[in-house]
Design a protein around this motif. Structure first.
Motif, short mmCIF file in Angstrom:
data_model
loop_
_atom_site.label_atom_id
_atom_site.label_comp_id
_atom_site.label_asym_id
_atom_site.label_seq_id
_atom_site.Cartn_x
_atom_site.Cartn_y
_atom_site.Cartn_z
N MET A 96 -6.94 -9.91 -8.55
CA MET A 96 -6.00 -10.22 -7.50
C MET A 96 -6.22 -11.68 -7.13
SD MET A 96 -6.21 -6.72 -5.25
CE MET A 96 -4.99 -7.29 -4.11
N TYR A 97 -5.39 -12.52 -7.73
CA TYR A 97 -5.61 -13.94 -7.60
C TYR A 97 -4.28 -14.66 -7.39
CZ TYR A 97 -6.86 -18.68 -9.05
OH TYR A 97 -7.04 -20.03 -9.10
N GLY A 98 -4.29 -15.60 -6.48
CA GLY A 98 -3.12 -16.42 -6.25
C GLY A 98 -2.67 -16.38 -4.80
N ARG A 99 -2.04 -17.46 -4.38
CA ARG A 99 -1.71 -17.56 -2.96
C ARG A 99 -0.64 -16.55 -2.53
NH1 ARG A 99 1.45 -22.45 -4.48
NH2 ARG A 99 3.58 -21.90 -4.04
N ASN A 100 0.12 -16.03 -3.46
CA ASN A 100 1.15 -15.05 -3.11
C ASN A 100 0.82 -13.66 -3.62
OD1 ASN A 100 3.13 -16.47 -1.52
ND2 ASN A 100 3.47 -17.70 -3.34
N MET A 101 -0.47 -13.38 -3.76
CA MET A 101 -0.88 -12.04 -4.15
C MET A 101 -0.56 -11.08 -3.02
SD MET A 101 -2.17 -10.28 -6.51
CE MET A 101 -1.61 -8.64 -6.10
N GLY A 102 0.01 -9.98 -3.37
CA GLY A 102 0.38 -8.98 -2.37
C GLY A 102 -0.71 -7.94 -2.20
N THR A 103 -0.41 -6.70 -2.61
CA THR A 103 -1.32 -5.58 -2.38
C THR A 103 -1.45 -4.75 -3.65
OG1 THR A 103 -0.63 -5.47 -0.07
CG2 THR A 103 -1.67 -3.50 -0.96
N LEU A 104 -2.66 -4.26 -3.88
CA LEU A 104 -2.90 -3.29 -4.94
C LEU A 104 -3.28 -1.98 -4.27
CD1 LEU A 104 -3.27 -2.50 -7.91
CD2 LEU A 104 -5.65 -3.28 -7.72
N ASN A 105 -2.54 -0.92 -4.58
CA ASN A 105 -2.79 0.40 -4.02
C ASN A 105 -3.19 1.36 -5.13
OD1 ASN A 105 -1.85 -0.18 -1.32
ND2 ASN A 105 0.22 -0.14 -2.15
N VAL A 106 -4.07 2.30 -4.81
CA VAL A 106 -4.37 3.39 -5.72
C VAL A 106 -4.05 4.68 -4.96
CG1 VAL A 106 -6.13 4.55 -7.08
CG2 VAL A 106 -6.20 2.06 -6.85
N PHE A 107 -3.18 5.47 -5.56
CA PHE A 107 -2.77 6.74 -4.98
C PHE A 107 -3.30 7.88 -5.85
CE2 PHE A 107 0.68 3.77 -3.99
CZ PHE A 107 0.85 3.97 -2.63
N VAL A 108 -3.53 9.01 -5.21
CA VAL A 108 -3.77 10.25 -5.94
C VAL A 108 -2.61 11.16 -5.59
CG1 VAL A 108 -5.26 12.24 -6.27
CG2 VAL A 108 -6.26 9.98 -5.93
N ARG A 109 -1.90 11.59 -6.62
CA ARG A 109 -0.78 12.52 -6.40
C ARG A 109 -1.35 13.94 -6.43
NH1 ARG A 109 4.17 11.41 -9.88
NH2 ARG A 109 4.40 9.83 -8.27
N ASP A 110 -1.22 14.64 -5.32
CA ASP A 110 -1.79 15.99 -5.24
C ASP A 110 -0.87 17.02 -5.88
OD1 ASP A 110 0.16 16.63 -3.36
OD2 ASP A 110 -1.21 16.58 -1.65
N GLU A 111 -1.31 18.28 -5.83
CA GLU A 111 -0.55 19.35 -6.49
C GLU A 111 0.82 19.58 -5.88
OE1 GLU A 111 -3.55 20.48 -3.62
OE2 GLU A 111 -3.88 19.73 -5.61
N THR A 112 1.06 19.10 -4.64
CA THR A 112 2.39 19.24 -4.02
C THR A 112 3.32 18.09 -4.40
OG1 THR A 112 1.86 17.99 -2.01
CG2 THR A 112 1.28 20.36 -2.03
N GLY A 113 2.78 17.06 -5.06
CA GLY A 113 3.59 15.90 -5.44
C GLY A 113 3.50 14.75 -4.46
N ALA A 114 2.69 14.92 -3.40
CA ALA A 114 2.53 13.85 -2.40
C ALA A 114 1.56 12.80 -2.92
CB ALA A 114 2.02 14.44 -1.09
#
Length: 139
Positions: free
Chosen positions: A1-19
């Motif tokens: 994650m490098y640079g003056r306009n770097m935004g966001t890195l997200n890590v999600f876990v999708r559960d058995e309901t799809g959330a």
């Protein structure tokens, strides 16, 4: 994650309901170097779960993100610990300033399953040692 306009890195876990549940998130410029982290994903992980990496940047192209060396392991939480410092580099001179550096990695072990990663710096830099000379006045 490098640079003056770097935004966001997200890590999600999708559960058995799809959330999609946010498991980890980091925003902004993190510097031009690799970082390591661990994420706790509840155990046991059903085969229906998915891990999703989502990156956002700001309005222009001056932001980069890279992901490498993903490992899924099971076990108890283990806080990160630094490996030993590597040897000092050779001295380099930039603008009449002689410096050397060395690095270490958070791999002894690195924080696992959402536990703490190593705290402190991974890179040290210092002025090169100046050799001392002894002058003798011979007549």
């Amino acid at each position: 994650m490098y640079g003056r306009n770097m935004g966001t890195l997200n890590v999600f876990v999708r559960d058995e309901t799809g959330a999609n549940i946010v498991s980890w998130s980091k925003s902004g410029n993190q510097g031009n170097r690799w970082h390591e982290t661990g994420i706790n994903i509840s155990s046991p992980v059903p085969s229906s779960r998915k891990i999703i990496f989502e990156g956002h940047r700001k309005c222009d192209i001056t932001g980069d993100v890279a992901i490498d060396d993903i490992t899924l392991t099971s076990g108890s939480c283990v806080d990160g610990s630094w490996a030993t410092w590597r040897t000092w580099s050779s001295c380099t001179v930039v603008n009449k300033d002689a410096r050397r550096s060395r690095c270490r990695r958070c791999t002894n072990p690195f924080g696992q399953d959402g536990s703490a990663s190593c705290s402190g710096e991974s890179l040290q830099s210092e002025h090169c040692p100046v050799p001392t000379f002894t002058f003798h006045n011979y007549c």
